[in-house]
Design an enzyme around this catalytic site. Structure first.
Site, PDB file in Angstrom:
ATOM      1  N   GLU A 162      -9.853  -2.359   5.187  1.00  0.00           N
ATOM      2  CA  GLU A 162     -10.444  -2.044   6.489  1.00  0.00           C
ATOM      3  C   GLU A 162     -11.751  -2.816   6.671  1.00  0.00           C
ATOM      4  O   GLU A 162     -12.394  -3.205   5.691  1.00  0.00           O
ATOM      5  CB  GLU A 162     -10.757  -0.537   6.548  1.00  0.00           C
ATOM      6  CG  GLU A 162      -9.537   0.364   6.429  1.00  0.00           C
ATOM      7  CD  GLU A 162      -8.786   0.540   7.741  1.00  0.00           C
ATOM      8  OE1 GLU A 162      -9.012  -0.245   8.691  1.00  0.00           O
ATOM      9  OE2 GLU A 162      -7.969   1.464   7.805  1.00  0.00           O
ATOM     10  N   ASN A 214      -7.808  -3.392  14.490  1.00  0.00           N
ATOM     11  CA  ASN A 214      -9.177  -3.714  14.068  1.00  0.00           C
ATOM     12  C   ASN A 214      -9.227  -4.901  13.100  1.00  0.00           C
ATOM     13  O   ASN A 214     -10.267  -5.218  12.550  1.00  0.00           O
ATOM     14  CB  ASN A 214      -9.831  -2.490  13.416  1.00  0.00           C
ATOM     15  CG  ASN A 214      -9.111  -2.026  12.143  1.00  0.00           C
ATOM     16  OD1 ASN A 214      -8.135  -2.635  11.717  1.00  0.00           O
ATOM     17  ND2 ASN A 214      -9.594  -0.947  11.552  1.00  0.00           N
ATOM     18  N   HIS A 248      -7.499  -5.104  10.223  1.00  0.00           N
ATOM     19  CA  HIS A 248      -7.260  -4.799   8.799  1.00  0.00           C
ATOM     20  C   HIS A 248      -5.952  -5.438   8.340  1.00  0.00           C
ATOM     21  O   HIS A 248      -5.048  -5.696   9.134  1.00  0.00           O
ATOM     22  CB  HIS A 248      -7.287  -3.294   8.517  1.00  0.00           C
ATOM     23  CG  HIS A 248      -6.082  -2.525   8.963  1.00  0.00           C
ATOM     24  ND1 HIS A 248      -6.084  -1.164   9.123  1.00  0.00           N
ATOM     25  CD2 HIS A 248      -4.820  -2.901   9.282  1.00  0.00           C
ATOM     26  CE1 HIS A 248      -4.900  -0.754   9.507  1.00  0.00           C
ATOM     27  NE2 HIS A 248      -4.106  -1.785   9.611  1.00  0.00           N
ATOM     28  N   ASP A 265       0.816  -1.219   0.000  1.00  0.00           N
ATOM     29  CA  ASP A 265       0.000   0.000   0.000  1.00  0.00           C
ATOM     30  C   ASP A 265       0.846   1.264   0.000  1.00  0.00           C
ATOM     31  O   ASP A 265       2.060   1.215   0.181  1.00  0.00           O
ATOM     32  CB  ASP A 265      -0.979  -0.016   1.193  1.00  0.00           C
ATOM     33  CG  ASP A 265      -0.312  -0.451   2.495  1.00  0.00           C
ATOM     34  OD1 ASP A 265       0.924  -0.379   2.586  1.00  0.00           O
ATOM     35  OD2 ASP A 265      -1.030  -0.854   3.416  1.00  0.00           O
TER      36      ASP A 265
HETATM   37  P1  PGA Z   1       1.968  -1.645  12.724  1.00  0.00           P
HETATM   38  O1  PGA Z   1       0.837  -1.653  11.632  1.00  0.00           O
HETATM   39  O2  PGA Z   1       2.964  -2.677  12.322  1.00  0.00           O
HETATM   40  O3  PGA Z   1       2.539  -0.251  12.691  1.00  0.00           O
HETATM   41  O4  PGA Z   1       1.330  -1.954  14.027  1.00  0.00           O
HETATM   42  C1  PGA Z   1       0.302  -2.857  11.215  1.00  0.00           C
HETATM   43  C2  PGA Z   1      -0.921  -2.595  10.399  1.00  0.00           C
HETATM   44  O5  PGA Z   1      -1.677  -1.659  10.713  1.00  0.00           O
HETATM   45  O6  PGA Z   1      -1.158  -3.346   9.444  1.00  0.00           O
END
Ligand code: PGA
Length: 243
Positions: free
Chosen positions: A143, A136, A138, A67
């Site tokens: 999402e 959450n 995702h 992304d």
């Molecule tokens: P993070 O993000 O490694 O910064 O916790 C993971 C994500 O949101 O996919």
């Protein structure tokens, strides 16, 4: 889905790097699906160590990232292209021409996202996809929603994700509200998936990976349908799992 719990983030990172290294040693031109965020930083540090120790050669490796924020170009220090250069690509012998991150500033976004899926196909798909997981549930910027998109697309970030990512920006209002993200299709088509999670704030989402449910309201649960997923956790991320 295979689960493995480690005492520390460092051990989790070293193990995940060995798994990725194993894929590259088997196939020198492997296609790595890469993720940004805090969690994979340790994995990337370990890959750099393996390269420095002459234990790993990236010269033929290709990569494709999950992304990118819309509105940030690769020179912005919070863009994911910048992150990848800083945390991995600048330190190994990968050919930057073989590294791909969605274009967050494309003039024709629609065309650019469609081309991203064609690019993944033209590379022969992803050999190993690294994933973090949001609190959450995702994955990438897919999402929680009633429906999930199959293909690469423009996603609206949820309030929760904007809040979670605000720590990297001067203020919450500076966090882009949209991103280009791979859809569930290329992720589910990856030959192998390694999901890594660290910290208590991931424990709820991690628990959803063992329940007998798949739901688009927790996108990561769809990975239960994938034949080769390894979930690597530190103790805090695993704290809601029954051993
Ligand atoms: P993070 O993000 O490694 O910064 O916790 C993971 C994500 O949101 O996919």
């Amino acid at each position: 889905m295979k689960f493995k719990v480690f005492d520390s983030y460092e051990e989790l990172s070293a193990y995940s790097a060995e798994l990725v290294a194993g894929v590259i040693r088997e196939k020198e031109d492997a296609v790595l699906g890469l993720a940004t965020g805090s969690t994979p930083i340790g994995l990337y540090e370990e890959l750099i160590k393996l390269y420095d120790d002459k234990n790993l050669d990236f010269s033929k490796v290709k990569s494709i990232n999950l992304d990118e924020y819309i509105g940030l170009d690769g020179t912005h220090n919070q863009s994911y292209r910048y992150f990848m250069n800083l945390n991995l690509f600048n330190h190994i012998n990968i050919d930057k021409k073989n590294t791909h991150v969605p274009n967050g500033v494309a003039e024709n976004l629609e065309q650019s996202v469609a081309e991203y899926d064609e690019l993944i196909d033209s590379m022969g798909g992803i050999d190993v996809q690294i994933l973090g997981i949001g609190p959450n549930g995702h994955i990438g910027f897919n999402e929680p929603a009633e429906q999930l998109k199959l293909n690469t697309h423009v996603a609206e970030l949820t309030k929760e994700t904007i809040k979670a990512n605000a720590r990297f920006f001067a203020s919450e209002s500076d966090v882009p509200t949209q991103a280009v993200t791979m859809g569930m299709g290329p992720i589910m088509k990856a030959k192998k998936v390694i999901l890594i999670a660290s910290g208590e704030n991931k424990a709820w989402a991690v628990k959803s990976l063992v329940d007998d449910v798949i739901t688009t309201s927790i996108p990561a649960t769809l990975l239960k349908l994938h034949p080769d997923v390894t979930v690597l956790l530190d103790k805090k991320a695993a704290s809601q799992l029954e051993v």
